[in-house]
Motif scaffolding. Structure first.
Motif, PDB file in Angstrom:
ATOM      1  N   THR A  71     -28.207  31.137-139.649  1.00 50.83           N
ATOM      2  CA  THR A  71     -27.908  30.793-138.093  1.00 50.83           C
ATOM      3  C   THR A  71     -27.427  29.295-138.072  1.00 50.83           C
ATOM      4  O   THR A  71     -27.944  28.572-138.753  1.00 50.83           O
ATOM      5  CB  THR A  71     -29.490  30.892-137.494  1.00 50.83           C
ATOM      6  N   ARG A  72     -26.197  29.180-137.195  1.00 47.89           N
ATOM      7  CA  ARG A  72     -25.840  27.917-137.042  1.00 47.89           C
ATOM      8  C   ARG A  72     -26.940  27.001-136.239  1.00 47.89           C
ATOM      9  O   ARG A  72     -27.204  27.505-135.155  1.00 47.89           O
ATOM     10  CB  ARG A  72     -24.390  27.963-136.442  1.00 47.89           C
ATOM     11  N   LEU A  73     -26.908  25.752-136.701  1.00 47.41           N
ATOM     12  CA  LEU A  73     -27.741  24.869-135.943  1.00 47.41           C
ATOM     13  C   LEU A  73     -26.822  24.116-135.061  1.00 47.41           C
ATOM     14  O   LEU A  73     -26.140  23.154-135.781  1.00 47.41           O
ATOM     15  CB  LEU A  73     -28.675  24.084-136.788  1.00 47.41           C
ATOM     16  N   HIS A  74     -27.052  24.037-133.839  1.00 45.66           N
ATOM     17  CA  HIS A  74     -26.286  23.132-132.920  1.00 45.66           C
ATOM     18  C   HIS A  74     -27.222  22.130-132.477  1.00 45.66           C
ATOM     19  O   HIS A  74     -28.242  22.343-131.863  1.00 45.66           O
ATOM     20  CB  HIS A  74     -25.709  23.959-131.621  1.00 45.66           C
ATOM     21  N   LEU A  75     -26.861  20.893-132.736  1.00 42.06           N
ATOM     22  CA  LEU A  75     -27.461  19.774-132.179  1.00 42.06           C
ATOM     23  C   LEU A  75     -26.611  18.969-131.003  1.00 42.06           C
ATOM     24  O   LEU A  75     -25.532  18.678-131.189  1.00 42.06           O
ATOM     25  CB  LEU A  75     -27.868  18.767-133.237  1.00 42.06           C
ATOM     26  N   ILE A  76     -27.386  18.725-130.132  1.00 40.73           N
ATOM     27  CA  ILE A  76     -26.618  17.948-128.842  1.00 40.73           C
ATOM     28  C   ILE A  76     -27.333  16.424-128.704  1.00 40.73           C
ATOM     29  O   ILE A  76     -28.521  16.316-128.530  1.00 40.73           O
ATOM     30  CB  ILE A  76     -26.775  18.722-127.666  1.00 40.73           C
ATOM     31  N   GLU A  77     -26.490  15.568-128.988  1.00 44.50           N
ATOM     32  CA  GLU A  77     -26.884  14.150-128.725  1.00 44.50           C
ATOM     33  C   GLU A  77     -27.128  13.728-127.421  1.00 44.50           C
ATOM     34  O   GLU A  77     -26.761  14.386-126.482  1.00 44.50           O
ATOM     35  CB  GLU A  77     -25.779  13.393-129.342  1.00 44.50           C
ATOM     36  N   PRO A  78     -28.071  12.642-127.262  1.00 49.27           N
ATOM     37  CA  PRO A  78     -28.634  11.863-128.168  1.00 49.27           C
ATOM     38  C   PRO A  78     -29.757  12.360-128.908  1.00 49.27           C
ATOM     39  O   PRO A  78     -30.583  13.128-128.083  1.00 49.27           O
ATOM     40  CB  PRO A  78     -29.133  10.575-127.448  1.00 49.27           C
ATOM     41  N   LEU A  79     -29.954  12.368-130.055  1.00 50.12           N
ATOM     42  CA  LEU A  79     -31.026  12.986-130.958  1.00 50.12           C
ATOM     43  C   LEU A  79     -32.072  11.995-131.072  1.00 50.12           C
ATOM     44  O   LEU A  79     -33.374  12.511-131.324  1.00 50.12           O
ATOM     45  CB  LEU A  79     -30.630  13.288-132.345  1.00 50.12           C
ATOM     46  N   GLY A  80     -32.001  10.900-131.053  1.00 45.65           N
ATOM     47  CA  GLY A  80     -32.984   9.808-131.134  1.00 45.65           C
ATOM     48  C   GLY A  80     -33.343   9.410-132.744  1.00 45.65           C
ATOM     49  O   GLY A  80     -34.539   8.824-133.059  1.00 45.65           O
ATOM     50  N   PHE A  81     -32.683   9.921-133.831  1.00 41.03           N
ATOM     51  CA  PHE A  81     -32.739   9.688-135.099  1.00 41.03           C
ATOM     52  C   PHE A  81     -31.219   9.928-135.886  1.00 41.03           C
ATOM     53  O   PHE A  81     -30.457  10.671-135.023  1.00 41.03           O
ATOM     54  CB  PHE A  81     -33.801  10.424-135.833  1.00 41.03           C
ATOM     55  N   LYS A  82     -31.084   9.510-136.988  1.00 43.69           N
ATOM     56  CA  LYS A  82     -29.885  10.022-137.693  1.00 43.69           C
ATOM     57  C   LYS A  82     -30.166  11.083-138.529  1.00 43.69           C
ATOM     58  O   LYS A  82     -31.233  11.387-139.108  1.00 43.69           O
ATOM     59  CB  LYS A  82     -29.452   8.676-138.601  1.00 43.69           C
ATOM     60  N   LEU A  83     -29.123  11.998-138.659  1.00 40.67           N
ATOM     61  CA  LEU A  83     -29.113  12.984-139.370  1.00 40.67           C
ATOM     62  C   LEU A  83     -29.177  12.839-141.100  1.00 40.67           C
ATOM     63  O   LEU A  83     -29.621  13.707-141.654  1.00 40.67           O
ATOM     64  CB  LEU A  83     -27.872  13.766-139.365  1.00 40.67           C
ATOM     65  N   ASN A  84     -29.108  11.776-141.450  1.00 37.96           N
ATOM     66  CA  ASN A  84     -29.165  11.379-142.938  1.00 37.96           C
ATOM     67  C   ASN A  84     -30.448  10.738-143.205  1.00 37.96           C
ATOM     68  O   ASN A  84     -30.789  10.235-144.277  1.00 37.96           O
ATOM     69  CB  ASN A  84     -28.176  10.424-143.380  1.00 37.96           C
TER      70      ASN A  84
END
Length: 155
Positions: free
Chosen positions: A17-30
């Motif tokens: 399943t594809r994960l769709h993330l909508i900003e602002p996230l509140g953290f960095k993906l790395n």
């Protein structure tokens, strides 16, 4: 929270399943916390990031979106999920913005809970609803049978 996102990413890998993330996230993906929760699966996550909800809508025209919220009238198992639908979850601390819930109230779903508990952990809620949508669609292209070679039966 990074740990929830890592757990959700791992679930997405397990379900193709594809994960769709909508900003602002509140953290960095790395962040290390994401990778730690996602174990060694994070590099296999099919992830799309959007700058806001309008960006998501523009890049996914005609998207059928089911929004998980404690405020919904329908239980998640009472709706029929299309194979190409989107499941949307908000921040664990605040949920999906109320103006979106009002606009999409016909496709809002909730997970029943007992007593005065406010909500489930976000990654658990994602798993519950995602697996129901996958079940309704016959777990398409997923391995439904366990690998019996890994069993060590004792007589």
């Amino acid at each position: 929270m990074p740990a929830n996102t890592g757990n959700i990413g791992r679930t997405c890998v397990a379900t193709n399943t594809r994960l769709h993330l909508i900003e602002p996230l509140g953290f960095k993906l790395n962040e290390r916390a994401i990778k730690r929760a996602g174990l060694d699966y994070w590099d296999k996550v099919d992830v799309m990031v959007y700058c806001n909800f309008e960006d998501f809508l523009e890049r996914n025209p005609g998207a059928r979106i089911y929004m998980a919220t404690t405020k919904a009238r329908k239980v998640y198992a009472e709706v029929s999920y299309e194979p190409d639908c989107y499941l949307m979850f908000g921040k664990e601390s605040a949920g999906i913005p109320e103006e979106l819930l009002v606009e999409y109230q016909d496709t809002c779903v909730r997970i029943p809970m007992w007593g005065d508990i406010r909500s489930l952990n976000l990654s658990n809620a994602v798993s519950v609803v995602l697996y129901e949508a996958l079940r309704q669609n016959g777990f398409e292209k997923m391995t439904a049978m366990g690998d019996l070679r890994r069993l060590s039966w004792k007589e």
